[in-house]
Structure formats: C-alpha cells, structure tokens
Scaffold this active site. Structure first.
Site: not given
Ligand code: UD1
Ligand code: CA
Length: 453
Positions: A14, A418, A21, A382, A8-9, A375
C-alpha cells in the site's frame, strides 16, 4: 527470560514504493529503527527481526549488535512469519513480545506494562488493544465481560455488524512462548487473503487478555503514505509539547519540526518554519528563525539565527547568523561573531569576535580572532584538482571583493585592499594592494552627456 520479535518481512504494497515499508523514514529514522529502539529499551534477552522482502537492505539498515535476523523467505502472513521463530527459539523459555515494524508510535512504557500485566495475570497471551475513531483496516477484537479475548477478526473478514466494533488489535502481543509454540502449527489459511494470520492462534490458547492503550495514537500502524504523514504529525506534537514544557517558546508550533535527539535549553525561541534535525543542541536565550534549517549542529547561548541553514557545524555564544547564511562541512565559529547576509562557510574554523557580514565564501579556512572579512571576500580553495587551506590570523581585515588563492597564509593585523587578488603568503602587519590603477579622463562628456571629441 524475555524475547522480542519484530515483524519486518512484508513489502508494504500500500506504500507503492520500491523500498521495504519498514525502511520508510520518519523524522530522521526508519520505522523499523524506531520500533527497535523501543524494544531495546526493555533490555530483552533476545531481539529478533523477521526479514523477507528486501532482506539485505533491511539487515544493512540495522547496525545494532545483538539483533538476530530470521529469514521468512516467502511472506505468507504474520502467523507464518512467527512460525519461523520455532527453530531459533526452540530452547527458549519465557515471554515473547511481538511488535510490528510498522507501529513506530508505541511507547516503551506501554510495552513494559503489557509484559508486567501479562506476567501478573499468568496469561497465555496478552494483546494490546485500542479504541480507534476510525478502525478501518485493523483486526477487530471481541472480548467477554472480563477483558478476555474470544477472537480477533481482520477487517476484510468481518461482517458489516462486526466492522462496527471500534476496538482493534495494535498488532502487539505478549505470549507465553511455550503455549504459542504449541499453537503455531495449527494455523490455517481460512481467510479472505489465504494467509497464515497470527491472530488465529488466539483460537487455540486458553487465557488471552486484552490490554487497552489509553492513548490510541500509539497503536497507529503505517500502511500507506497518508498514515505515514499522520504519524509524523503525532511525533511532532509529542516533541513540541515536551520542549514547550521545558521552557521553549514556539511561535506557530505547527510550522516547526523537531527530531528526537534535539536538545534545547530554556528560553530558546523558535520562530515559524524552523526545522531542527539530528543531534542539534541550542543554548539558552537563543532565537532561531523564522525559516531556518539546523541539522546536527550546536548553537551557543544568546545567539540569533535568521533565515539560515546550518549543517554539521557549531557556533559559540552571542553570535548573529543570517539572514541567509549557510554553514556546513564541520564549520566552527567562536563567540561574538557575525556571519551574515549571503555568507557560506564550509569546513571553516573561526575564532572570537570575527565578522563575515556580507556575500562571502570561506571554504577550508582558519580565521583568528577579531578578523573582519569585507563584503565579497572569497577564498579560492579549489584549483580544479584538490582543495587547499587558507589561514587568516588575528586582527586582519580583508577588503571588498578580495580573492585569496589557497593554499595561503595571511599574517596578523594585515590589511588586504579592496579588489586585491592575493596569491602568496603575507607576513603580519602588511598592507596588500594589487589593483589596476584606473585612468580618469576628465571632461570626457559634455553637460548634455554627449561624448567629447
Ligand atoms: C495486522 C494485524 C491486525 C492488526 C494490525 C495492527 C494480522 C493478520 N493482522 O494487520 O490484526 O490490527 O496489524 O497494525 O496479523 N509481515 C511479515 N510477514 C508477512 C506478513 C506481514 O513480516 O508474511 C509484517 C509486515 O512487514 C508488517 C507486519 O507484519 O510489519 C504487519 O503486516 P501488515 O500487512 O501491515 O498487517 P495489517 O494488515 O496491518
Ligand atoms: Ca500494518
């Protein structure tokens, strides 16, 4: 031992948003909270969330005790993110399940099956895979004949021929932690994005299996707004199907929206454009809609709620609400009441068989049983500085356009005439009348409508 880590980092470029996100809301919960709830259902020994972009906000969004946060200061890829676990999981033995914070449609049963299959096969790693109608953007999975993964290649690194493969990685994995820990230091940045990809570890692990998800929608990742709205649609369809199976009628179900914690009794009828949110409960044989929004509210059985909004409020059985009523601020209405046309209740408690049928504001008020609100009756709660209470006891009637200036208590069986403005407490059984007596000027106009001298 089972550990679950959630990625979740990332920023989620996009999404084109200031908020991370994983904090995008989806039907009343953030994407991350949804994934975390699924993870928790497996009762893992350790739950880790890897945070980085907007780290403070992401941490604050999670109130669940028992979650360990791991900081990924720079986001150098999904592999780099998992490398941050080498410290916290140094002593750990067992399986590590990796989930991504942007895959909220995944079911708990699916992850359970991933773990069971993985353990049964004694695999180094098992990857959830799916056949997608439109695999664009996902990592493509290449297997031998025995479901063993040879490699996963990201969309942007694929050749045109490789891109034709519709089998993708859902970004969800079960690892033997010790084997993963040995492979993690080997990751390189030899790819189009110059990032450390987690998917590269499979090149360094002997026994990597794929496990296909039959319902491919579970694997959908949310990277942009289009995918966010698609995920919402999938969730809504699941909820609608579930409640129709439980005996709820939905007219034009595609116009009705629900949330996970909504509970509906059999024979509830939801008319078009009805939206039920939060911990809303609806009793048997109640009809809601068309066009109503009900949030964190409880509605009894045999009620009708039309074109109305209810927030944090409750109504009993056999009530009629609307059209165009607004109940909010922890209002509570008893049984057999009528709250009608353009009536607003705020923090107001009402007994049984009481009616407020037209054009009223009742705020910070307590009404007894069998009260009739005429009505246009308004509680003036207040004074410009503070809110005050109005009490109206059993059997009292208020006339049209009466104004009750709070704080005030009107006893039982009173009649407020009324147009009366009531400024002091009224004992039971009183008639209260306070109007300017109209002056009637006879023969003021002649028969042609002209003013007489
Ligand atoms: C990733 C996978 C892909 C898979 C897809 C499924 C890789 C390289 N790719 O692609 O194979 O089909 O998910 O949804 O793993 N995140 C971090 N740190 C980072 C980068 C990302 O915590 O440095 C987290 C993001 O917050 C996200 C998750 O990793 O929750 C996936 O990252 P995202 O950039 O969405 O990868 P995809 O391009 O979707
Ligand atoms: Ca993704």
């Amino acid at each position: 031992m089972l550990a679950i880590a959630i990625l979740a980092a990332g920023k989620g470029t996009r999404m084109k948003s200031d908020i991370p996100k994983v904090l995008q809301p989806l039907a009343g919960k953030t994407l991350l909270q949804r994934v975390l709830n699924t993870a928790k259902a497996l009762q893992p020994d350790r739950q880790l969330v890897i945070v980085g972009y907007g780290s403070d906000r992401v941490r604050q969004s999670i109130l669940d005790p028992g979650v360990e946060f791991v900081e990924q200061a720079q986001q150098l890829g999904t592999g780099h993110a998992i490398q941050q676990l080498l410290g916290p999981l140094e002593q750990f033995q067992g399986e590590l399940v990796v989930l991504t914070g942007d895959t909220p449609l995944l079911r708990q049963e699916t992850i359970q099956e991933l773990v069971t299959t993985h353990r049964h096969r004694g695999a180094s790693a098992t990857v959830l895979t799916a056949l997608l109608p439109d695999p664009k953007g996902y990592g493509r999975v290449f297997c031998d004949g025995q479901n063993r993964i040879e490699c996963i290649i990201e969309d942007r690194d694929c050749t045109n021929a490789q891109r034709q493969n519709r089998r993708v990685s859902a970004g969800v994995y079960c690892f033997n932690w010790q084997e993963l820990a040995a492979a993690l230091p080997k990751l390189t940045t030899n790819n189009d994005q110059k990032e450390y990809y987690l998917t590269e570890v499979f090149n360094y692990m002997p026994l990597v299996y794929a496990l296909d998800i039959p319902d491919y929608e579970e694997s959908l990742g949310i990277n942009d707004r289009r995918q966010l709205s698609h995920a919402y649609e999938v969730l809504q369809n699941r909820l609608r199907q579930k409640w129709m199976q439980e005996g709820v009628t939905m007219l034009c179900p595609e116009t009705i929206t629900l949330e996970d914690e909504v509970v509906l009794a059999p024979n509830v009828i939801l008319e078009p454009q009805t939206h039920l949110r939060g911990k809303t409960q609806v009793g048997a044989n109640t009809t809601i809609g068309p066009n109503s929004l009900i949030e964190n509210s409880k509605i009894g059985s045999d009620c009708e709620v039309r074109y109305s909004v209810m927030i944090d409020s409750t109504i009993g059985d056999n009530c009629r609400v609307g059209p165009f009523a607004h109940l909010r601020g922890h209002s509570q209405v008893g049984d057999q009441c009528r709250i009608g046309n353009f009536v607003e209740l705020k923090n107001t408690t009402i007994g049984n068989r009481t009616n407020a049928a037209h054009l009223s504001y009742l705020g910070d008020a307590t009404l007894g049983n069998q009260v009739n609100i005429g009505a246009g009756t308004i509680t003036a709660n207040y004074d410009g500085f503070a809110k005050h209470k109005t009490i109206i006891q059993d059997g009292t009637k208020t006339g049209c356009n009466s104004v009750l200036i709070a704080p005030i208590t009107i006893g039982a069986n009173c009649n407020i005439a009324a147009g009366t403005i009531v400024t002091e407490n009224v004992a039971s059984n009183s008639l209260v009348i306070g109007r300017v007596r109209p002056e009637i000027k006879l023969d003021y106009y002649d028969s042609s409508g002209k003013k007489q001298k």
